[in-house]
Design a protein around this motif. Structure first.
Motif: not given
Length: 149
Positions: A82-86, A28-31, A16-19
């Protein structure tokens, strides 16, 4: 049902792909670490759904008596952030199918590289929360491997 919305079955499992959205990250934009649990849950749910085992059908007694799955134990290893928009890929595979439990191996990948791994033990329970045996029809659906990707 849109097949890609629920991911896709692969040999021995599911992808499953998730954004990653802003709501998934810290300042800081890190998950944020707990958000990975949400991604894993989506992977497990859609893995079951594509095998014809929806949570609603389980509770409605489609496979015999009403039942549900409950996470009993989870081991997680965080490897990289993981980071934002990955765009992440959640992989789910059945490691063990027992009489009253399922053990699933899950990974979250970015461009094929693992960011985290999890081993998830899921118990079969009644609506009252008591352990029960897995119906044969459910075990058969999860034990049969799909065609390769």
């Amino acid at each position: 049902m849109e097949p890609m919305l629920s991911g896709r079955l692969i040999e021995g499992g599911h992808r499953l792909d998730v954004r990653v959205y802003f709501e998934d990250t810290d300042f800081s934009g890190v998950v944020y670490h707990a958000r990975y649990l949400h991604f894993l849950e989506r992977g497990r749910t859609d893995y079951l759904r594509l095998h014809g085992i929806g949570h609603r059908e389980l509770m409605d007694g489609r496979f015999g008596e009403p039942m549900a799955f409950a996470v009993r134990h989870m081991e997680i290893d965080f490897l990289r952030p993981a980071r934002i928009d990955d765009v992440l890929t959640v992989e789910t595979r059945t490691a063990l199918l027992g009489g009253a439990r399922i053990v699933l191996d899950q990974r979250i990948l970015l461009d094929g590289e693992p960011l985290m791994t999890a081993r998830v033990k899921v118990a079969v329970i009644s609506p009252e929360g008591k352990p029960r045996r897995m119906p044969t029809a459910v075990a058969e659906r999860l034990g049969a491997g799909p065609a390769a990707e």
